[in-house]
Design a protein around this motif. Sequence first.
Motif, PDB file in Angstrom:
ATOM      1  N   THR A 153      28.232  36.521 -41.657  1.00 24.96           N
ATOM      2  CA  THR A 153      28.733  37.802 -41.536  1.00 24.96           C
ATOM      3  C   THR A 153      29.842  37.855 -41.413  1.00 24.96           C
ATOM      4  N   PRO A 179      29.403  42.627 -47.229  1.00 24.07           N
ATOM      5  CA  PRO A 179      28.906  42.433 -46.253  1.00 24.07           C
ATOM      6  C   PRO A 179      28.003  41.952 -45.376  1.00 24.07           C
ATOM      7  N   GLN A 180      28.391  43.977 -44.720  1.00 25.11           N
ATOM      8  CA  GLN A 180      27.639  44.154 -43.884  1.00 25.11           C
ATOM      9  C   GLN A 180      25.963  44.889 -44.719  1.00 25.11           C
ATOM     10  N   LEU A 226      25.996  41.640 -51.215  1.00 26.89           N
ATOM     11  CA  LEU A 226      26.232  40.574 -50.145  1.00 26.89           C
ATOM     12  C   LEU A 226      27.927  40.429 -50.933  1.00 26.89           C
ATOM     13  N   LEU A 241      24.074  43.183 -44.705  1.00 24.86           N
ATOM     14  CA  LEU A 241      22.462  42.481 -43.980  1.00 24.86           C
ATOM     15  C   LEU A 241      22.550  43.164 -42.386  1.00 24.86           C
ATOM     16  N   GLU A 242      23.303  43.554 -41.781  1.00 27.36           N
ATOM     17  CA  GLU A 242      22.432  44.025 -40.680  1.00 27.36           C
ATOM     18  C   GLU A 242      22.040  45.480 -41.065  1.00 27.36           C
ATOM     19  N   MET A 301      11.737  33.207 -46.000  1.00 23.05           N
ATOM     20  CA  MET A 301      12.569  32.255 -46.746  1.00 23.05           C
ATOM     21  C   MET A 301      12.792  33.131 -47.784  1.00 23.05           C
ATOM     22  N   LEU A 334      31.930  36.029 -43.984  1.00 21.73           N
ATOM     23  CA  LEU A 334      31.818  36.047 -45.241  1.00 21.73           C
ATOM     24  C   LEU A 334      32.980  37.737 -45.924  1.00 21.73           C
ATOM     25  N   ILE A 383      17.843  20.975 -43.533  1.00 18.70           N
ATOM     26  CA  ILE A 383      18.798  22.878 -43.864  1.00 18.70           C
ATOM     27  C   ILE A 383      18.943  22.709 -42.927  1.00 18.70           C
ATOM     28  N   PRO A 384      20.576  22.440 -43.076  1.00 16.72           N
ATOM     29  CA  PRO A 384      21.371  23.003 -42.559  1.00 16.72           C
ATOM     30  C   PRO A 384      21.569  24.322 -42.198  1.00 16.72           C
ATOM     31  N   ALA A 385      22.119  24.504 -40.966  1.00  8.95           N
ATOM     32  CA  ALA A 385      22.147  26.678 -40.613  1.00  8.95           C
ATOM     33  C   ALA A 385      22.470  26.833 -40.451  1.00  8.95           C
ATOM     34  N   ILE A 386      23.319  28.127 -40.482  1.00  9.82           N
ATOM     35  CA  ILE A 386      24.479  28.933 -40.121  1.00  9.82           C
ATOM     36  C   ILE A 386      23.974  30.007 -39.210  1.00  9.82           C
ATOM     37  N   PHE A 402      18.281  32.200 -46.853  1.00  7.80           N
ATOM     38  CA  PHE A 402      18.436  32.983 -45.650  1.00  7.80           C
ATOM     39  C   PHE A 402      16.934  32.481 -44.727  1.00  7.80           C
ATOM     40  N   VAL A 403      16.821  32.503 -43.827  1.00  3.67           N
ATOM     41  CA  VAL A 403      15.403  32.320 -42.245  1.00  3.67           C
ATOM     42  C   VAL A 403      15.603  33.042 -41.151  1.00  3.67           C
ATOM     43  N   MET A 451      23.186  33.962 -37.846  1.00 10.90           N
ATOM     44  CA  MET A 451      24.269  34.641 -39.020  1.00 10.90           C
ATOM     45  C   MET A 451      25.454  35.628 -38.756  1.00 10.90           C
ATOM     46  N   SER A 462      13.391  37.731 -34.483  1.00 12.11           N
ATOM     47  CA  SER A 462      13.826  36.762 -33.273  1.00 12.11           C
ATOM     48  C   SER A 462      15.060  36.313 -33.475  1.00 12.11           C
ATOM     49  N   SER A 463      15.062  35.656 -34.761  1.00 12.73           N
ATOM     50  CA  SER A 463      16.361  34.456 -34.950  1.00 12.73           C
ATOM     51  C   SER A 463      16.242  34.814 -36.572  1.00 12.73           C
ATOM     52  N   GLN A 464      17.755  34.475 -37.321  1.00 14.91           N
ATOM     53  CA  GLN A 464      17.866  34.637 -38.652  1.00 14.91           C
ATOM     54  C   GLN A 464      19.525  33.975 -38.658  1.00 14.91           C
ATOM     55  N   TYR A 465      19.154  33.190 -39.432  1.00  9.99           N
ATOM     56  CA  TYR A 465      20.562  31.701 -40.154  1.00  9.99           C
ATOM     57  C   TYR A 465      20.281  31.815 -41.996  1.00  9.99           C
ATOM     58  N   ALA A 466      21.805  32.010 -42.221  1.00 12.87           N
ATOM     59  CA  ALA A 466      21.979  31.561 -43.084  1.00 12.87           C
ATOM     60  C   ALA A 466      21.616  30.360 -43.249  1.00 12.87           C
ATOM     61  N   ILE A 467      21.326  29.540 -44.772  1.00 14.61           N
ATOM     62  CA  ILE A 467      20.706  28.210 -44.749  1.00 14.61           C
ATOM     63  C   ILE A 467      21.677  27.960 -46.429  1.00 14.61           C
TER      64      ILE A 467
END
Lengths: 97, 342
Positions: free
Chosen positions: B85, A22-23, A18, A25-26, A7, B88, B76-79, A51-52, B81, A40-45
């Motif tokens: 990006t 913004p890039q 950011l 992040l990658e 988290m 953004l 939690i709502p998730a967006i 982020f998670v 990635m 394996s996976s990633q989200y903005a929350i």
Amino acid sequence: MATYIMMTRLTDEGRKTLKERPQRLEEVNKEIEAMGGRISSQYAILGEWDFVTILDAPSNEVVARISVEMGARGTVQLTTMPAMTLSSFIGMLTAPK
Amino acid sequence: MARFIILSKFNSEGQQQLAKTRQLGALKAEVEALHGKLVEQYFLLGSFDIFSIVDVPDGEAAHLMTAGALTKRTIIPAIDMKLFTRLLGQTTETTGPHRWQISLPARIGRRLLRKQTFTGDVARWCKPYTVLGAENFDGLKGPAVFIANHASHLDSSALYCALPKRYQRRVAFGAAADRFYIKGRKGIKKQGWWFSLSSNSFPIKRGAGRSSLAHGEWLLEKKWSIVIFPEGARSSSGRLARFRVGPALLALAKDVPVVPMFMEGLAAIRPRGQKAQQVGAVTIRVGAPLRFPQGTDPSTATKAMEHAIDALRVEAKSARPPRPILEPVAVPTLVPSGLSLG
């Protein structure tokens, strides 16, 4: 490989970075992979964290290193929790002792 | 579908249950009962016990999951990635509206693009395509506001094809400014002016109130009709979302009739958030035009519109035949080389 849930919360400085790039992040993801992790996976929350990331890594040591390296930049604060798939957890619970 | 992350922590009863039954799975059943899907689930060491990723139809469904009997849940709502990006890097500035959209050259251009924009998709994907209650168009003269439920990107094409010819020639579509009229996007087919030209759209700033309706009023003054989806967004739950007041404000300001329509079957052809399409039956029900006397309160008119579409929905529901088995088909790439839809 073990699974970890990371988290992440942005610091003020991280938020600025950011917005400007913004890039970034990658690029961070690439660095994590270079240190031996695999995302394996990633989200903005929305909410307490920003982020998670679901991360596969070979050991706690690798995760600790990722955590320190990322944290040391002052852009994010990390909380990493070891995870296991629910089916293997249940398997472990129900296994004969 | 909307994606949510659920962090659960067992309460003492939950821990006892777990020790006793050694079973988990309450969430899975709950999510499935809400027509959602459990994507991933992990057991955690740390401040939470279980980490789940779920897809549920909407935020309301997510609210229903907050009360776990054995766990305390943080939802939690998730967006995604990639989407995050991209957002953004994207400006929130919008373009349009374009008054030239009703000029003769634009109308000629639109006529040439008609098959690509509207009729082609309907002929290809909406089979069979049925319009019921078309006699309600008969007495209709002059500009009108057409309203319908919104569940799919194909909705505007399907609605266009249901309109009588005289309206097809003079109809404009209200489109979300924050989606179709973002400044500086790459690719011709993502530009605001492209939508103004090809589908005669005009931007509506969601939540901006009356100020975003000026162009719509102008179109009605020029004797053009307007299509607006009063839900303000595509609804993926199968229910009607709360209607926005904009269509009522337009109809009342220019004293034009409102024609309620209910479209069924389009969400199954291309559900929200998906690119794959499959052929499916589409039925469009046209209700009797609503005319509001001068001085009607906009919220009363909005309620009346909501009731009219809901009545058509109920009618559709009671007439629903058994669902046919559909074969999924890949979406054809209609983009000429050199252009990118991203």
